[in-house]
Design an enzyme around this catalytic site. Structure first.
Site, mmCIF file in Angstrom:
data_model
loop_
_atom_site.group_PDB
_atom_site.id
_atom_site.type_symbol
_atom_site.label_atom_id
_atom_site.label_comp_id
_atom_site.label_asym_id
_atom_site.label_seq_id
_atom_site.Cartn_x
_atom_site.Cartn_y
_atom_site.Cartn_z
ATOM 1 N N ARG A 83 12.203 -35.570 -20.307
ATOM 2 C CA ARG A 83 12.797 -36.116 -19.081
ATOM 3 C C ARG A 83 13.742 -37.244 -19.450
ATOM 4 O O ARG A 83 13.386 -38.121 -20.230
ATOM 5 C CB ARG A 83 11.708 -36.636 -18.152
ATOM 6 C CG ARG A 83 12.222 -37.488 -16.995
ATOM 7 C CD ARG A 83 11.072 -37.962 -16.112
ATOM 8 N NE ARG A 83 11.508 -38.789 -15.007
ATOM 9 C CZ ARG A 83 11.320 -40.107 -14.928
ATOM 10 N NH1 ARG A 83 10.720 -40.756 -15.912
ATOM 11 N NH2 ARG A 83 11.745 -40.775 -13.878
ATOM 12 N N HIS A 129 18.287 -43.530 -12.374
ATOM 13 C CA HIS A 129 17.182 -44.412 -12.764
ATOM 14 C C HIS A 129 17.737 -45.846 -12.743
ATOM 15 O O HIS A 129 17.938 -46.462 -13.785
ATOM 16 C CB HIS A 129 16.683 -44.004 -14.154
ATOM 17 C CG HIS A 129 15.387 -44.632 -14.585
ATOM 18 N ND1 HIS A 129 14.347 -43.896 -15.131
ATOM 19 C CD2 HIS A 129 14.957 -45.916 -14.584
ATOM 20 C CE1 HIS A 129 13.340 -44.713 -15.449
ATOM 21 N NE2 HIS A 129 13.683 -45.941 -15.135
ATOM 22 N N GLU A 175 11.628 -44.117 -8.991
ATOM 23 C CA GLU A 175 11.003 -45.310 -8.436
ATOM 24 C C GLU A 175 11.887 -46.092 -7.467
ATOM 25 O O GLU A 175 12.283 -47.234 -7.743
ATOM 26 C CB GLU A 175 10.549 -46.235 -9.575
ATOM 27 C CG GLU A 175 9.583 -45.567 -10.534
ATOM 28 C CD GLU A 175 9.030 -46.515 -11.580
ATOM 29 O OE1 GLU A 175 9.529 -47.642 -11.688
ATOM 30 O OE2 GLU A 175 8.095 -46.136 -12.292
ATOM 31 N N ASN A 315 4.906 -41.578 -11.405
ATOM 32 C CA ASN A 315 4.887 -42.552 -12.505
ATOM 33 C C ASN A 315 3.675 -43.442 -12.310
ATOM 34 O O ASN A 315 3.474 -43.992 -11.220
ATOM 35 C CB ASN A 315 6.146 -43.431 -12.492
ATOM 36 C CG ASN A 315 7.376 -42.695 -12.992
ATOM 37 O OD1 ASN A 315 7.310 -41.512 -13.328
ATOM 38 N ND2 ASN A 315 8.493 -43.396 -13.031
ATOM 39 N N TYR A 317 0.777 -46.289 -14.280
ATOM 40 C CA TYR A 317 0.431 -47.101 -15.448
ATOM 41 C C TYR A 317 -0.879 -47.860 -15.326
ATOM 42 O O TYR A 317 -1.548 -48.105 -16.310
ATOM 43 C CB TYR A 317 1.539 -48.138 -15.706
ATOM 44 C CG TYR A 317 2.849 -47.546 -16.165
ATOM 45 C CD1 TYR A 317 3.146 -47.446 -17.517
ATOM 46 C CD2 TYR A 317 3.796 -47.076 -15.247
ATOM 47 C CE1 TYR A 317 4.345 -46.905 -17.956
ATOM 48 C CE2 TYR A 317 4.997 -46.537 -15.672
ATOM 49 C CZ TYR A 317 5.265 -46.451 -17.023
ATOM 50 O OH TYR A 317 6.445 -45.903 -17.450
ATOM 51 N N GLU A 386 5.917 -40.304 -15.793
ATOM 52 C CA GLU A 386 5.784 -41.440 -16.718
ATOM 53 C C GLU A 386 4.330 -41.873 -16.749
ATOM 54 O O GLU A 386 3.680 -41.957 -15.703
ATOM 55 C CB GLU A 386 6.596 -42.666 -16.275
ATOM 56 C CG GLU A 386 8.078 -42.549 -16.452
ATOM 57 C CD GLU A 386 8.817 -43.819 -16.015
ATOM 58 O OE1 GLU A 386 8.214 -44.910 -15.961
ATOM 59 O OE2 GLU A 386 10.013 -43.690 -15.716
#
Ligand code: GBH
Length: 485
Positions: A83, A129, A175, A315, A317, A386
């Protein structure tokens, strides 16, 4: 086409893809080569104090000039998909629908996609992005402009689909929460607008982020419509938007107000965008708190946005404990009248420290959030676009130690296993997983100090790449999880 709906938890392939992820401004460098125009990030990096180490993406990983080397690297790690985002300002340097197209920029990406396919790697392209062409910001306020921005983005998307028919996987925006909140409320990301007068340029944090989010949604809807009507019938690909969002736990699980706040936190971060995409309206919790500061969809806009995801790009984390606040939130509040914490009421810690103040590993949260999304949006196909971590003080260590990144190996191991359970035990419809990221790179406001790569990049020595232990760990991890039958 995958209609969504809950699949049976038995007999599921765990994952189809393992891959790595990238953004143009974070890796490419070469801001002037082949006719690229300036972006809001080139400009933002010039403002003193905005980037921790005073750096910019001007050189970064020099990936613009090292495509062959990077493709060999991706291949050598066993990844079958990649990606990356395009720099809009390489393709239309001034950004607008009446501005000239730059063939050299297009040729670069066409060749990159050809070379990836040649190497057996499936490309996933993100159209934007965060690196908005600066000319659009100067011309009409960029993302703030409800009339112009969606039309210019639609035009850019059309140019790209036409030029790169071999790409079958498209993501409109990465995002939008970050573009809106960090760019127009916190002021930590380009263009850095905020009500906080210590941090010029001055904006209106009570309204601008919600306008920007709205415009990004409509622009997404327009780009999807163009793809579905003009290209999908012949090209046959799929398209979606990628959203960021942390998992949440109530600070006090016994307090219904904290339980509610933990849910509201996800609504303010994720459902802000995902509810319009799946349901055609903003969450009630947001309308209640923000009133008319949150734009209303016109009927035309709603029709563009509702139903605009072929898949959900996720995404992810980290996780937080969430504690509700009482009283009326200040107009610049974007969290939903709550605070986020790393410790619960009973003293449990969410996870160990990393180099990123916002990131603490909590793999169970990943599984929980995949389930939360799947339930709310009726088990849509999900691509994790991500997932990854920095490591505390990694940059201060000698290179030999950086390459032994056991903590990152563990992060991927625990997160990917949590994901596998969300699929095989919970029946969530996850189609693929992309680690963040292939290379250490320009980590936005944190500059080059924070490293997220599975590959070490020596910025002092000609951007040379050295795979870390984690780089070699992903392929065997996926091989051990994917059901072959
Ligand atoms: C990703 O965002 C980005 O897509 C990627 O480009 C980046 O390299 C990667 O993270 C690693 O950072 O400033 O404390 O208010 C992840 C989601 C949301 C994480 C905002 C940082 C900032 C919180 N990001 N968050 S804070």
């Amino acid at each position: 086409n995958d209609p969504g709906g809950r699949p049976s938890p038995s007999r599921l392939p765990v994952l189809e893809t393992n891959a790595n992820s990238f953004c143009s401004y974070q890796v490419e460098g070469s801001p002037e080569k082949d006719g690229r125009g300036p972006t809001i990030w080139d400009e933002f990096c010039k403002i003193p104090g905005k980037i921790a180490d005073g750096s910019s993406g001007a050189v970064a990983c020099d990936s613009y000039n090292r495509t062959a080397e990077d493709i060999s690297l991706i291949k050598s790690l066993g990844a079958n998909c990649y990606r990356f985002s395009l720099a809009w300002s390489r393709i239309i340097p001034l950004g607008g629908r009446n501005d000239p197209i730059n063939q050299a920029g297009i040729d670069h990406y066409v060749k990159f996609v050809d070379d990836l396919l040649e190497a057996g790697i499936t490309p996933f392209i993100t159209l934007l992005h965060w690196d908005v062409p600066d000319a659009l910001d100067k011309r009409y306020g960029g993302l703030l402009n409800r009339e112009e921005f969606p039309l210019d983005f639609e035009n850019y998307a059309r140019v790209v689909y036409k030029a790169i028919p071999k790409c079958k996987n498209w993501i409109t925006f990465n995002e939008p929460w970050c573009s809106s909140i960090l760019g127009y409320s916190v002021g930590a990301f380009a263009p850095g607008r905020t009500s906080n007068r210590d941090k010029s340029p001055v904006g209106d944090s009570s309204r601008e982020p919600w306008i920007v989010g709205h415009n990004l949604l409509v622009a997404h809807g327009r780009a999807v419509k163009v793809y579905r009507e003009e290209f999908k019938p012949t090209q046959g690909g799929q398209i979606g938007i990628t959203l960021n969002g942390d998992a949440t736990y109530p600070w006090d699980p016994e307090d219904p107000a904290d339980v509610e706040a933990a849910n509201r936190k996800i609504e303010f971060a994720i459902s802000w965008f995902a509810d319009p995409v799946y349901f055609g309206k903003y969450p009630d919790s947001m309308r209640k708190q923000l009133g008319d500061r949150l734009p209303e969809f016109t009927e035309e806009e709603r029709a563009l946005v509702q139903g605009s995801n072929d898949f959900y790009g996720m995404n992810h984390y980290t996780a937080n404990y969430v504690r509700h606040k009482t009283g009326t939130p200040p107009p610049e509040d974007y969290l939903g009248n709550l605070e986020t914490l790393f410790w619960s009421k009973s003293g449990e810690c969410i996870g160990p420290e990393t180099e990123s103040p916002w990131l603490r590993p909590n793999p169970q949260g990943f599984r929980n959030l995949i389930n939360w999304l799947s339930k709310r949006y009726n088990y849509p196909p999900i691509y994790v676009t991500e997932n990854g971590t920095s490591i505390l003080k990694e940059n201060d260590k000698p290179v030999e130690e950086i390459l032994e990144d056991t903590l990152r190996v563990e992060y991927f191991d625990t997160y990917v296993k949590a994901l596998a359970k969300a699929v095989s035990e919970d029946g969530c419809n996850v189609k693929g997983y992309m680690a963040w990221s292939l290379l250490d790179n320009f980590e936005w406001a944190e500059g080059y100090v924070t490293r997220f790569g599975v590959t070490y990049v020596d910025y002092e020595k000609d951007q040379k790449r050295f795979p870390k232990k984690s780089a070699q760990s992903l392929k065997p991890l996926f091989d051990s999880l994917i059901k072959k039958d």
